[in-house]
Design a protein around this motif. Structure first.
Motif, PDB file in Angstrom:
ATOM      1  N   ASP A  34       4.018 -15.666 -37.751  1.00 25.07           N
ATOM      2  CA  ASP A  34       4.941 -16.235 -37.523  1.00 25.07           C
ATOM      3  C   ASP A  34       6.234 -15.502 -37.450  1.00 25.07           C
ATOM      4  O   ASP A  34       6.891 -15.732 -36.516  1.00 25.07           O
ATOM      5  CB  ASP A  34       5.159 -17.357 -38.152  1.00 25.07           C
ATOM      6  N   LYS A  35       6.587 -14.923 -38.646  1.00 26.81           N
ATOM      7  CA  LYS A  35       7.659 -14.089 -38.948  1.00 26.81           C
ATOM      8  C   LYS A  35       7.912 -13.055 -37.714  1.00 26.81           C
ATOM      9  O   LYS A  35       8.791 -12.623 -37.057  1.00 26.81           O
ATOM     10  CB  LYS A  35       7.758 -13.395 -40.104  1.00 26.81           C
ATOM     11  N   ASP A  38       9.128 -14.552 -34.496  1.00 25.37           N
ATOM     12  CA  ASP A  38      10.429 -14.519 -34.700  1.00 25.37           C
ATOM     13  C   ASP A  38      11.191 -13.611 -34.347  1.00 25.37           C
ATOM     14  O   ASP A  38      12.152 -13.343 -33.676  1.00 25.37           O
ATOM     15  CB  ASP A  38      10.990 -15.285 -35.984  1.00 25.37           C
ATOM     16  N   LYS A  41      11.317 -12.289 -30.798  1.00 22.57           N
ATOM     17  CA  LYS A  41      12.188 -13.079 -29.768  1.00 22.57           C
ATOM     18  C   LYS A  41      13.396 -12.558 -29.939  1.00 22.57           C
ATOM     19  O   LYS A  41      14.083 -12.333 -28.644  1.00 22.57           O
ATOM     20  CB  LYS A  41      12.137 -14.757 -30.309  1.00 22.57           C
ATOM     21  N   SER A  42      13.883 -12.209 -31.249  1.00 25.10           N
ATOM     22  CA  SER A  42      15.366 -11.601 -31.165  1.00 25.10           C
ATOM     23  C   SER A  42      15.394 -10.290 -30.496  1.00 25.10           C
ATOM     24  O   SER A  42      16.325  -9.907 -30.014  1.00 25.10           O
ATOM     25  CB  SER A  42      15.727 -11.535 -32.549  1.00 25.10           C
TER      26      SER A  42
END
Length: 71
Positions: A34-35, A38, A41-42
């Motif tokens: 999950d990290k 994230d 995406k950035s």
């Protein structure tokens, strides 16, 4: 545009890593799936900008693979 990112598990290093032929320079890793999503995406937005790719409609298609030996 829809950008493809592949997430794979490195069993030896115990991390997930992300690669993409669609996003120049994308190479990230994290022990957490999950990290990593994230972080990707950035990073995709930043990397596209750095590569002078202007896209107001960014979407990411994540595919993942994890092989585990059970016997």
């Amino acid at each position: 545009m829809n950008y493809k990112v592949t997430l794979n598990w490195d069993n030896e290093a115990k991390v997930w890593y992300a690669l993409s032929d669609d996003v120049p320079g994308l190479a990230l890793e994290s022990p957490s799936y999950d990290k990593l999503i994230d972080r990707v995406k950035s990073a995709v937005t930043e990397l596209l900008e750095l590569n002078n790719i202007i896209d107001p409609n960014i979407s990411i298609n994540f595919t993942s693979e994890r092989l585990e030996k059970v016997a």
